[in-house]
Design an enzyme around this catalytic site. Structure first.
Site, mmCIF file in Angstrom:
data_model
loop_
_atom_site.group_PDB
_atom_site.id
_atom_site.type_symbol
_atom_site.label_atom_id
_atom_site.label_comp_id
_atom_site.label_asym_id
_atom_site.label_seq_id
_atom_site.Cartn_x
_atom_site.Cartn_y
_atom_site.Cartn_z
ATOM 1 N N GLY A 12 7.453 -5.710 3.093
ATOM 2 C CA GLY A 12 6.554 -6.912 3.232
ATOM 3 C C GLY A 12 7.173 -7.695 4.614
ATOM 4 O O GLY A 12 6.835 -8.740 4.491
ATOM 5 N N SER A 13 7.897 -7.034 5.439
ATOM 6 C CA SER A 13 8.181 -7.938 6.436
ATOM 7 C C SER A 13 7.166 -8.391 7.588
ATOM 8 O O SER A 13 7.321 -9.511 8.025
ATOM 9 C CB SER A 13 9.540 -7.136 7.230
ATOM 10 O OG SER A 13 9.106 -6.296 8.000
ATOM 11 N N ASN A 14 6.135 -7.624 7.485
ATOM 12 C CA ASN A 14 5.146 -8.058 8.544
ATOM 13 C C ASN A 14 4.404 -8.960 7.792
ATOM 14 O O ASN A 14 4.120 -10.085 8.227
ATOM 15 C CB ASN A 14 4.296 -7.037 8.589
ATOM 16 C CG ASN A 14 4.748 -6.008 9.894
ATOM 17 O OD1 ASN A 14 4.461 -6.690 11.012
ATOM 18 N ND2 ASN A 14 5.256 -4.927 9.701
ATOM 19 N N MET A 91 0.392 1.864 1.770
ATOM 20 C CA MET A 91 0.214 3.549 2.055
ATOM 21 C C MET A 91 -0.779 4.187 1.482
ATOM 22 O O MET A 91 -0.516 5.383 0.970
ATOM 23 C CB MET A 91 1.727 4.028 1.320
ATOM 24 C CG MET A 91 3.027 3.322 1.980
ATOM 25 S SD MET A 91 3.232 3.408 3.755
ATOM 26 C CE MET A 91 3.937 5.282 3.680
ATOM 27 N N ARG A 92 -1.868 3.801 1.379
ATOM 28 C CA ARG A 92 -3.030 4.625 1.076
ATOM 29 C C ARG A 92 -4.239 4.428 2.065
ATOM 30 O O ARG A 92 -4.224 3.416 2.678
ATOM 31 C CB ARG A 92 -3.604 3.509 -0.167
ATOM 32 C CG ARG A 92 -2.893 3.849 -1.551
ATOM 33 C CD ARG A 92 -3.777 2.965 -2.774
ATOM 34 N NE ARG A 92 -4.880 3.404 -3.040
ATOM 35 C CZ ARG A 92 -5.016 4.390 -3.863
ATOM 36 N NH1 ARG A 92 -3.916 4.671 -4.655
ATOM 37 N NH2 ARG A 92 -6.137 4.875 -4.281
ATOM 38 N N LEU A 93 -5.018 5.660 2.028
ATOM 39 C CA LEU A 93 -6.091 5.897 3.028
ATOM 40 C C LEU A 93 -7.067 5.361 2.570
ATOM 41 O O LEU A 93 -7.327 5.455 1.259
ATOM 42 C CB LEU A 93 -5.960 7.288 3.396
ATOM 43 C CG LEU A 93 -7.116 7.830 4.569
ATOM 44 C CD1 LEU A 93 -6.354 7.055 5.927
ATOM 45 C CD2 LEU A 93 -7.198 9.103 4.465
ATOM 46 N N ASN A 108 -4.703 -2.981 10.985
ATOM 47 C CA ASN A 108 -3.530 -2.173 10.504
ATOM 48 C C ASN A 108 -2.681 -2.253 11.589
ATOM 49 O O ASN A 108 -2.998 -2.367 12.930
ATOM 50 C CB ASN A 108 -3.847 -0.776 10.300
ATOM 51 C CG ASN A 108 -2.700 0.018 9.503
ATOM 52 O OD1 ASN A 108 -1.905 -0.512 9.048
ATOM 53 N ND2 ASN A 108 -2.471 1.178 10.253
ATOM 54 N N HIS A 110 0.677 -0.082 13.145
ATOM 55 C CA HIS A 110 1.264 1.341 13.168
ATOM 56 C C HIS A 110 2.633 1.211 14.051
ATOM 57 O O HIS A 110 2.410 0.905 15.355
ATOM 58 C CB HIS A 110 0.363 2.301 13.438
ATOM 59 C CG HIS A 110 0.786 3.802 13.309
ATOM 60 N ND1 HIS A 110 1.056 4.288 12.081
ATOM 61 C CD2 HIS A 110 1.255 4.445 14.161
ATOM 62 C CE1 HIS A 110 1.719 5.371 12.317
ATOM 63 N NE2 HIS A 110 1.900 5.691 13.550
HETATM 64 C C1 GRF Z 1 5.664 -1.155 9.608
HETATM 65 O O1 GRF Z 1 6.606 -0.474 10.406
HETATM 66 C C2 GRF Z 1 4.306 -0.822 9.874
HETATM 67 O O2 GRF Z 1 4.042 -0.289 11.105
HETATM 68 C C3 GRF Z 1 3.983 0.351 9.074
HETATM 69 O O3 GRF Z 1 4.597 0.019 7.905
HETATM 70 C C4 GRF Z 1 5.694 -0.756 8.100
HETATM 71 C C5 GRF Z 1 5.940 -1.854 7.042
HETATM 72 O O4 GRF Z 1 7.003 -2.468 7.181
HETATM 73 N N1 GRF Z 1 2.672 0.484 8.860
HETATM 74 P P1 GRF Z 1 6.997 -3.591 6.460
HETATM 75 O O5 GRF Z 1 7.147 -3.568 4.845
HETATM 76 O O6 GRF Z 1 6.133 -4.809 6.951
HETATM 77 O O7 GRF Z 1 8.371 -4.411 6.661
#
Ligand code: GRF
Length: 203
Positions: A12-14, A91-93, A108, A110
């Site tokens: 969850g760093s994002n 991690m789910r589509l 999203n 990526h």
């Molecule tokens: C990120 O690199 C994002 O691009 C990908 O999953 C990762 C999630 O990282 N979809 P975090 O959990 O936000 O640290």
């Protein structure tokens, strides 16, 4: 105030970058109203709790199919009047049902320059392929795996001594800046979609 729900399966760093961007005003006119995870132990849930953001665990085991899972999740999001769904390492589509319910309201991020290296190991795949430049992509979510219209991309150079970890670390730093920027553009209604192309209104 618009309401953002962040869906995350891992660290969850994002999510943290988005929460911080709301706090600092980089993202304005919205709050992170909800965090949902499909993993009970996702650190993303802990980050939410630390900030008094409602955090929900949706276990796949409770539903007979992906569609049932998504129907329950959509109901949950709609009951909380969520405007924008932000996937951050979820991690789910998503099923077509979910995508239709939140059309052009799901983003999203990526860790590659799409359409190169979609899927769950984008950083490793890019490194092993031997690319000299990679980066990250923010895009709208459609029914495919990392296939929706691209909103923003940013590139960085691969170093000779990069490992998957070192490269992902630098990509993460890009992501933490780019995702809040893209969310803000969405909130301000500055993204125009024409087919597969997104145009940013710079005015
Ligand atoms: C990120 O690199 C994002 O691009 C990908 O999953 C990762 C999630 O990282 N979809 P975090 O959990 O936000 O640290």
């Amino acid at each position: 105030m618009k309401k953002i729900a962040v869906l995350a399966s891992g660290n969850g760093s994002n999510l943290q970058a988005i929460i911080d961007a709301v706090d600092s005003g980089v993202i304005c006119g919205a709050t992170v109203a909800l965090v949902v995870s499909d993993r009970k132990k996702a650190y993303a849930l802990e980050r939410a709790r630390q900030r008094n953001i409602p955090a929900a665990y949706f276990s796949a085991k409770r539903y007979a199919s992906r569609e049932e899972y998504d129907r329950a999740l959509v109901t949950y999001l709609e009951e909380r009047q969520i405007d924008l769904v932000v996937l951050a390492g979820f991690m789910r589509l998503l099923t077509p049902y979910f995508v239709l319910c939140f059309q052009h309201r799901i983003l999203n991020i990526h860790p590659s320059l799409l359409p190169a290296f979609p899927g769950t190991s984008g950083v490793k795949d890019a490194l092993e392929y031997g690319v000299k430049v990679t980066g990250c992509t923010v895009h709208f979510v459609d029914e495919g795996m990392d296939t929706g219209p691209i909103i923003l991309q940013e590139a960085l150079e691969v170093r000779d001594d990069d490992t998957v970890e070192s490269l992902h670390q630098r990509i993460h730093a890009l992501e933490h800046r780019l995702y809040p920027q893209a969310i803000n553009l969405w909130l301000k209604g500055k993204i125009k979609i024409q087919g597969r192309r997104c145009f940013i209104d710079e005015s």
